[in-house]
Scaffold this active site. Sequence first.
Site, mmCIF file in Angstrom:
data_model
loop_
_atom_site.group_PDB
_atom_site.id
_atom_site.type_symbol
_atom_site.label_atom_id
_atom_site.label_comp_id
_atom_site.label_asym_id
_atom_site.label_seq_id
_atom_site.Cartn_x
_atom_site.Cartn_y
_atom_site.Cartn_z
ATOM 1 N N ASP A 16 0.278 9.556 7.579
ATOM 2 C CA ASP A 16 -1.042 9.419 6.967
ATOM 3 C C ASP A 16 -2.128 10.148 7.742
ATOM 4 O O ASP A 16 -3.171 10.500 7.179
ATOM 5 C CB ASP A 16 -1.433 7.933 6.871
ATOM 6 C CG ASP A 16 -0.516 7.148 5.951
ATOM 7 O OD1 ASP A 16 -0.158 7.677 4.884
ATOM 8 O OD2 ASP A 16 -0.158 6.015 6.319
ATOM 9 N N ASN A 48 2.633 4.791 15.170
ATOM 10 C CA ASN A 48 3.483 4.021 16.076
ATOM 11 C C ASN A 48 3.491 4.727 17.423
ATOM 12 O O ASN A 48 3.491 5.958 17.494
ATOM 13 C CB ASN A 48 4.909 3.931 15.534
ATOM 14 C CG ASN A 48 4.950 3.340 14.137
ATOM 15 O OD1 ASN A 48 4.558 2.208 13.920
ATOM 16 N ND2 ASN A 48 5.417 4.135 13.182
ATOM 17 N N HIS A 62 2.853 -0.898 16.651
ATOM 18 C CA HIS A 62 2.515 -0.307 15.358
ATOM 19 C C HIS A 62 1.083 -0.683 15.050
ATOM 20 O O HIS A 62 0.660 -1.809 15.313
ATOM 21 C CB HIS A 62 3.450 -0.847 14.271
ATOM 22 C CG HIS A 62 2.998 -0.519 12.870
ATOM 23 N ND1 HIS A 62 3.172 0.722 12.311
ATOM 24 C CD2 HIS A 62 2.354 -1.278 11.934
ATOM 25 C CE1 HIS A 62 2.678 0.721 11.078
ATOM 26 N NE2 HIS A 62 2.178 -0.483 10.826
ATOM 27 N N GLY A 95 -3.048 -1.285 6.475
ATOM 28 C CA GLY A 95 -2.506 -1.985 5.332
ATOM 29 C C GLY A 95 -2.913 -1.428 3.980
ATOM 30 O O GLY A 95 -2.731 -2.096 2.951
ATOM 31 N N ARG A 96 -3.462 -0.220 3.947
ATOM 32 C CA ARG A 96 -3.901 0.379 2.687
ATOM 33 C C ARG A 96 -2.838 1.340 2.172
ATOM 34 O O ARG A 96 -1.842 1.627 2.847
ATOM 35 C CB ARG A 96 -5.232 1.123 2.884
ATOM 36 C CG ARG A 96 -6.305 0.322 3.593
ATOM 37 C CD ARG A 96 -6.856 -0.813 2.770
ATOM 38 N NE ARG A 96 -7.826 -0.344 1.805
ATOM 39 C CZ ARG A 96 -9.141 -0.235 2.050
ATOM 40 N NH1 ARG A 96 -9.620 -0.558 3.253
ATOM 41 N NH2 ARG A 96 -9.971 0.174 1.117
ATOM 42 N N SER A 123 -1.785 -0.320 11.830
ATOM 43 C CA SER A 123 -1.951 0.080 10.437
ATOM 44 C C SER A 123 -3.161 -0.629 9.852
ATOM 45 O O SER A 123 -3.576 -1.687 10.333
ATOM 46 C CB SER A 123 -0.695 -0.283 9.631
ATOM 47 O OG SER A 123 -0.912 -0.124 8.246
ATOM 48 N N SER A 151 -20.119 -6.336 -3.731
ATOM 49 C CA SER A 151 -19.491 -7.666 -3.580
ATOM 50 C C SER A 151 -19.042 -8.004 -2.166
ATOM 51 O O SER A 151 -18.087 -8.749 -1.988
ATOM 52 C CB SER A 151 -18.299 -7.797 -4.538
ATOM 53 O OG SER A 151 -17.224 -6.982 -4.120
ATOM 54 N N SER A 189 -4.746 5.030 3.390
ATOM 55 C CA SER A 189 -3.736 4.544 4.327
ATOM 56 C C SER A 189 -3.859 5.253 5.673
ATOM 57 O O SER A 189 -3.960 6.478 5.741
ATOM 58 C CB SER A 189 -2.336 4.772 3.745
ATOM 59 O OG SER A 189 -1.356 4.356 4.667
#
Length: 330
Positions: A245, A207, A193, A197-198, A195, A158, A203
């Site tokens: 992470d 920083n 920072h 966003g997961r 990221s 998709s 994830s």
Amino acid sequence: MKKVSATVYGLLLILNLPLQAKETDYLDCIETHLVQLANDAMIAKLKERCKHLVTQEANQPGALSRRFDKERNSAFNPYVITPHRMNYILPFTYTDSINTDAYQDLNNYADNLEKSESKFQMSLKVPFNEDPIFSKGDGLYFGFTLASWWQVYSNNISKPFRETNYRPELFYITPINWRPLSVSTGAIIGIEHQSNGRTQILSRSWNRVYAGFLVEKQNFAFAFVPWIRIPENKKADPLDDKGDDNPDIQKYMGHFEVLMAHKWDRYEVNLMTRYNFTSNNGGVELGFTFPLWGKIRGYAQYFAGYGESLIDYNHKHQRLGIGIALTNIL
């Protein structure tokens, strides 16, 4: 008697000297040297003028300073968005190695990822000060950069956005009153920072605090930007929401970036490279913009190494993309 020029004749009248035939050779000599003196004066004046122009040109602000000067004229206009890093859209990119390892726990996802995808980046900054804070030309800014990799050519999953990185930062930039070899210098310090966003296994974030040294001359700009990562607590379990992470991210992303840009006529080339001398890992990105029409410019980008995106921070690959650039660096 030999004819004497008006210049010499006037000089004789001032000095009250008689004009005699036997002195014509002497007068010719005087005339010759008077003309030479006039030429010497003109040459001296010309040299002084050229020296002033060359010095003035050497002290002209570089392309990066000229960009900031133009931005200040409209930065507080509520209808104007000020660019930060480059803004571009690459409808087509191709990588020699798509990162499937990170998505193995997602059913039917990793195997259907395509090596061809689209990539775009949008970046803006907002100034906090209109008047100088500490020195003329300095500025405190909030910046935000969004970069995304879109699986637009995948038909079995998709066409999802495979990865999106968010990069807010607060930084201060100022010129420095130090001009070795007629170059302009500046400094930048900030905190950011980054990221994707997961959550959980997908994830990625970190920083860091950075401080950089800037150099520019005419249409060339150079920056050396080292950073220190702000440490995070270790995760007790990989599925924990809190904790680090990616504790080994500096092994691949290094401890600094070197940035360069140069433009000539309506073309611009830019280079970013980072490296870790301990692990011998790093990455390099080369970009080239060229005129198309109006404000739209063609843009070709090549990346090689680690860390093009956060999900790929420990995945080595090469990528080549072609598209348009909405803004330049210089």
